[in-house]
Design a protein around this motif. Structure first.
Motif, PDB file in Angstrom:
ATOM      1  N   GLU A 160      45.539  48.714  31.962  1.00 12.40           N
ATOM      2  CA  GLU A 160      45.777  47.649  32.533  1.00 12.40           C
ATOM      3  C   GLU A 160      45.655  45.988  31.022  1.00 12.40           C
ATOM      4  O   GLU A 160      44.862  46.288  29.880  1.00 12.40           O
ATOM      5  CB  GLU A 160      44.627  46.789  33.212  1.00 12.40           C
ATOM      6  N   SER A 161      45.845  45.313  31.275  1.00  9.62           N
ATOM      7  CA  SER A 161      45.739  44.399  30.247  1.00  9.62           C
ATOM      8  C   SER A 161      44.472  44.046  30.006  1.00  9.62           C
ATOM      9  O   SER A 161      43.650  44.278  30.721  1.00  9.62           O
ATOM     10  CB  SER A 161      46.700  42.873  31.461  1.00  9.62           C
ATOM     11  N   PHE A 162      44.219  43.512  28.795  1.00 11.74           N
ATOM     12  CA  PHE A 162      43.062  43.048  28.216  1.00 11.74           C
ATOM     13  C   PHE A 162      43.019  41.863  27.169  1.00 11.74           C
ATOM     14  O   PHE A 162      44.059  41.146  27.034  1.00 11.74           O
ATOM     15  CB  PHE A 162      42.601  44.203  27.169  1.00 11.74           C
ATOM     16  N   VAL A 222      38.793  39.700  30.069  1.00 16.30           N
ATOM     17  CA  VAL A 222      38.966  39.737  31.662  1.00 16.30           C
ATOM     18  C   VAL A 222      40.030  41.343  31.443  1.00 16.30           C
ATOM     19  O   VAL A 222      41.125  41.183  30.778  1.00 16.30           O
ATOM     20  CB  VAL A 222      40.235  39.001  31.887  1.00 16.30           C
ATOM     21  N   LYS A 223      40.385  41.570  32.345  1.00 23.24           N
ATOM     22  CA  LYS A 223      41.251  43.655  32.540  1.00 23.24           C
ATOM     23  C   LYS A 223      41.970  42.940  33.757  1.00 23.24           C
ATOM     24  O   LYS A 223      41.551  42.229  34.541  1.00 23.24           O
ATOM     25  CB  LYS A 223      40.477  44.734  32.411  1.00 23.24           C
ATOM     26  N   LEU A 243      39.238  41.822  36.879  1.00 23.11           N
ATOM     27  CA  LEU A 243      37.876  42.019  36.497  1.00 23.11           C
ATOM     28  C   LEU A 243      37.619  40.948  35.588  1.00 23.11           C
ATOM     29  O   LEU A 243      38.763  40.755  34.045  1.00 23.11           O
ATOM     30  CB  LEU A 243      37.703  43.055  36.584  1.00 23.11           C
ATOM     31  N   LEU A 244      35.937  40.439  34.828  1.00 21.59           N
ATOM     32  CA  LEU A 244      35.995  39.680  34.136  1.00 21.59           C
ATOM     33  C   LEU A 244      34.324  40.416  34.084  1.00 21.59           C
ATOM     34  O   LEU A 244      33.690  40.301  34.172  1.00 21.59           O
ATOM     35  CB  LEU A 244      35.232  38.504  34.755  1.00 21.59           C
ATOM     36  N   PHE A 245      34.622  40.569  32.517  1.00 22.37           N
ATOM     37  CA  PHE A 245      33.372  41.295  32.197  1.00 22.37           C
ATOM     38  C   PHE A 245      32.556  40.050  31.278  1.00 22.37           C
ATOM     39  O   PHE A 245      32.979  39.615  29.778  1.00 22.37           O
ATOM     40  CB  PHE A 245      33.604  42.155  31.418  1.00 22.37           C
ATOM     41  N   LEU A 304      42.428  33.531  37.247  1.00 26.17           N
ATOM     42  CA  LEU A 304      43.658  34.670  38.010  1.00 26.17           C
ATOM     43  C   LEU A 304      45.260  34.255  37.408  1.00 26.17           C
ATOM     44  O   LEU A 304      46.102  34.819  37.569  1.00 26.17           O
ATOM     45  CB  LEU A 304      43.572  34.184  39.816  1.00 26.17           C
ATOM     46  N   LYS A 305      45.156  32.872  36.432  1.00 25.97           N
ATOM     47  CA  LYS A 305      46.137  32.822  36.173  1.00 25.97           C
ATOM     48  C   LYS A 305      46.701  33.531  35.053  1.00 25.97           C
ATOM     49  O   LYS A 305      45.449  34.270  34.582  1.00 25.97           O
ATOM     50  CB  LYS A 305      46.117  31.310  35.059  1.00 25.97           C
TER      51      LYS A 305
END
Length: 187
Positions: free
Chosen positions: A140-142, A155-156, A163-165, A184-185
């Motif tokens: 997924e997007s990183f 963010v993933k 998900l925010l780490f 979320l953008k």
């Protein structure tokens, strides 16, 4: 937490054999160096890159973390949530320690009473998240998110979740304001 900052200095060398030269001295340098590594290869290569923290040529993860288990756990959390294929060198999952080669090649500890079962359970839980949570996994997007010099944030995203780490390498608590709309953008 000097241990974690020191580790991030070396992480990018281990990413597909380049991962431990990044800088976790925290954010800007680490983010910049990992972004540099990410841009060296096309996305499909990054998605499949072989990411390891320890190997037969390096000190064991727990040794590298100066036997500070919270630091080792943050290292594993980042590894499992980063893009690519995470790999754990045998024995690191049970907290084996040793320095440079040949010590890092010592035999597996099979006696359960000599294993760190709490570290093993932690890794099982993070691996489970990697496998079951759509945005947590490798495909997924990183994206790094700027929360200043004191927090590593990323963010993933997947189609199903975002998900925010936050990784705090210090011993002090940190606060961060999160804008859900901004989070979320999509980039």
């Amino acid at each position: 937490m000097k241990r974690l900052s020191h580790w991030f200095t070396h992480f990018t060398h281990f990413r597909n054999v380049r991962h431990r030269n990044g800088t976790f001295s925290l954010n800007f340098r680490f983010n910049h160096q990992l972004a540099h590594v990410q841009h060296m290869y096309p996305a499909p290569v990054n998605e499949l890159s072989f990411n390891l923290l320890g190997s037969h040529d390096t000190p064991r993860v727990l040794t590298y973390a100066e036997e500070h288990k919270p630091t080792a756990k943050l290292m594993y959390l980042f590894q499992m949530s980063y893009e690519g294929t995470p790999c754990i060198y045998y024995g690191d999952e049970i907290g084996m320690t040793s320095g440079e080669d040949p010590g890092c090649r010592k035999c597996m500890v099979w006696e359960e009473n000599e294993q760190d079962l709490e570290m093993f359970a932690f890794l099982q839980s993070v691996i489970s998240l990697h496998k079951t949570e759509p945005a947590f996994g490798s495909w997924e997007s990183f994206q790094f998110v700027d929360y200043g010099e004191e927090l590593l944030a990323y963010v993933k995203r997947s189609d199903e979740q975002t998900l925010l780490f936050f990784i705090n390498p210090s011993q002090q608590s940190k606060k961060a304001e999160v804008s859900v709309k901004k989070l979320l953008k999509r980039p």
